[in-house]
Scaffold this motif. Structure first.
Motif, short mmCIF file in Angstrom:
data_model
loop_
_atom_site.label_atom_id
_atom_site.label_comp_id
_atom_site.label_asym_id
_atom_site.label_seq_id
_atom_site.Cartn_x
_atom_site.Cartn_y
_atom_site.Cartn_z
N GLY A 10 -3.61 26.31 22.36
CA GLY A 10 -4.16 26.10 23.69
C GLY A 10 -3.98 24.64 24.03
O GLY A 10 -3.19 23.94 23.40
N SER A 203 -9.21 28.10 24.09
CA SER A 203 -8.31 27.59 25.14
C SER A 203 -8.48 26.10 25.37
O SER A 203 -7.55 25.44 25.85
N PRO A 335 -0.63 33.14 29.42
CA PRO A 335 -1.79 32.41 29.96
C PRO A 335 -2.21 32.84 31.36
O PRO A 335 -3.38 32.77 31.71
#
Length: 407
Positions: A10, A203, A335
């Motif tokens: 991430g 993330s 994503p």
């Protein structure tokens, strides 16, 4: 030996002891030189001069930008203008350069870099920036500058400071390692186990979760990246395998066999509780929650062979979205949540595929050796994966069109 388990990070963008200073330039509207959201993208001709005082940083910048497939790096042998000469539009028009990068490196006790980006058609400097860092951070600094250039040209964030986490198989145990996106600066993360599987980033890059067996006891563990401290967060009986984090970076999805057959659960790192939300007589594994938290993909044998299904977040209304091949597994969301990468068995070997969330637009991305464990970059334009195409297993990266495949 690098094992097949890996993860492309991430947004882990922590660069320690690098100070960036913007040098004021006349205000102007942001010009986007390349619209990377367009279905058809031309390569932008760019000249990157070897920086005065050292070529290492400009070499890193060239390698980073070249890998994207978005730039035509003009051969330095064709340059008329030296790096130490003032920018002159006339020296670059004949080479059809649209952007020129110049820089100066000062090496003392610390490292100082000043660089500029020039728009050839408008004959103006569009970015000037100064970095100071300790000398051992030279590679990170080069990646930071590549990100700056990428942002000024595309209007989007670059991926050059992201990290890859992977598992190294040693004689008696397995260890968790981390490296830069381009394979440099490998180092141990202080985590090991008899078995170590499926590491997943939050993330925001603040933590990792992974499955581990040590002294014959399975569990799901979390590693805090800021403190590098490990914590056992799920201690259920049976086998537990991590899925991904939810968008709140607190809850995560995982599979557990604690009740005798595999079920899909939601766990919480704060209270270490879990709740089962998919229960079926079939084998359901490899869960992954969509970025918007509204959908779930998972692998199930309910149609007779391992296939990928999509459902709402509660597990209701499951729909099979893979219809080719008898073995499809390891699905992962892009994503943006608009595409799914996965592993399919074709011709007796595992290959990486890409499809839309309804199963349409199926594209095979790899075809040499066995390729597994796909993971998207933060911007969704690249996929990291493991492959044995060169004999032993290694970590590769490629663009989502299958181009630029490299170790």
């Amino acid at each position: 030996m690098r094992n097949c388990i890996l993860l492309y990070s991430g947004r882990y963008l922590i660069i320690v002891l690098i100070l960036a200073i913007f040098i004021s330039l006349p205000a102007s509207a942001q010009k986007v030189y390349l619209d990377i959201t367009s279905p058809v993208i031309r390569k932008l001709p760019i000249a990157i001069q070897t920086f005065s005082g050292g070529s290492e940083i400009s070499d890193i910048i060239r390698e980073d930008l070249d890998f994207t497939g978005l730039f035509q790096i003009i051969d330095e042998k064709a340059y008329i203008e030296r790096n130490d000469q003032p920018f002159n539009q006339a020296n670059w028009k004949g080479l059809q350069a649209e952007v020129v990068v110049k820089g100066n490196v000062i090496k003392d006790k610390a490292l100082k870099v000043i660089f500029s980006v020039y728009d050839v058609s408008e004959s103006r400097e569009v970015l000037r920036k100064e970095y100071s860092a300790s000398r051992e951070l030279q590679r990170q600094l080069g990646h930071s500058i590549a990100n700056d250039i990428y942002k000024i040209i595309t209007g989007q964030q670059g991926i050059f400071r992201t990290k890859i986490v992977y598992v190294v198989e040693k004689t008696k145990w397995k260890e968790l390692y981390q490296m830069d996106w381009d394979g440099h600066r490998n180092y141990e993360m202080g985590v090991n186990g008899d078995i170590l599987l499926t590491p997943k980033w939050a993330s925001d890059g603040s933590k990792l979760i992974y499955s581990k067996s040590k002294n014959r006891q399975w569990g799901i563990f979390m590693l805090d990246i800021n403190t590098m401290r490990e914590r056992n967060i799920i201690k259920d009986k049976g086998l537990s395998m991590t899925g991904n984090f939810l968008s709140n970076n607190r809850e995560f999805v995982f599979v557990s066999s604690k009740d005798g057959n595999s079920g899909i659960y939601i766990g919480d790192i704060l209270n270490m509780n879990s709740r089962r939300f998919i229960s079926s007589p079939w084998i359901d594994v490899s869960p992954s929650i969509s970025p918007d938290g509204k959908r779930l993909i998972f692998v199930s044998n309910r149609s007779g062979s391992p296939q990928i299904y999509i459902s709402d977040i509660s597990g209701g209304n499951p729909k099979k979205i893979t219809h080719e091949g008898s073995y499809n597994t390891s699905p992962i969301w892009s994503p943006k949540g608009d595409r799914i990468a996965f592993v399919g068995l074709k011709g007796g070997r595992h290959q990486i595929f890409l499809m839309n969330t309804d199963g349409s637009g199926l594209t095979q991305l790899t075809n040499i050796g066995n390729n597994e464990e796909p993971s998207f970059s933060p911007d969704g334009r690249y996929i990291a994966y493991s492959s044995d195409r060169e004999g032993s297993k290694g970590i590769f990266i490629m663009r989502t069109d299958g181009g630029g495949q490299k170790l």
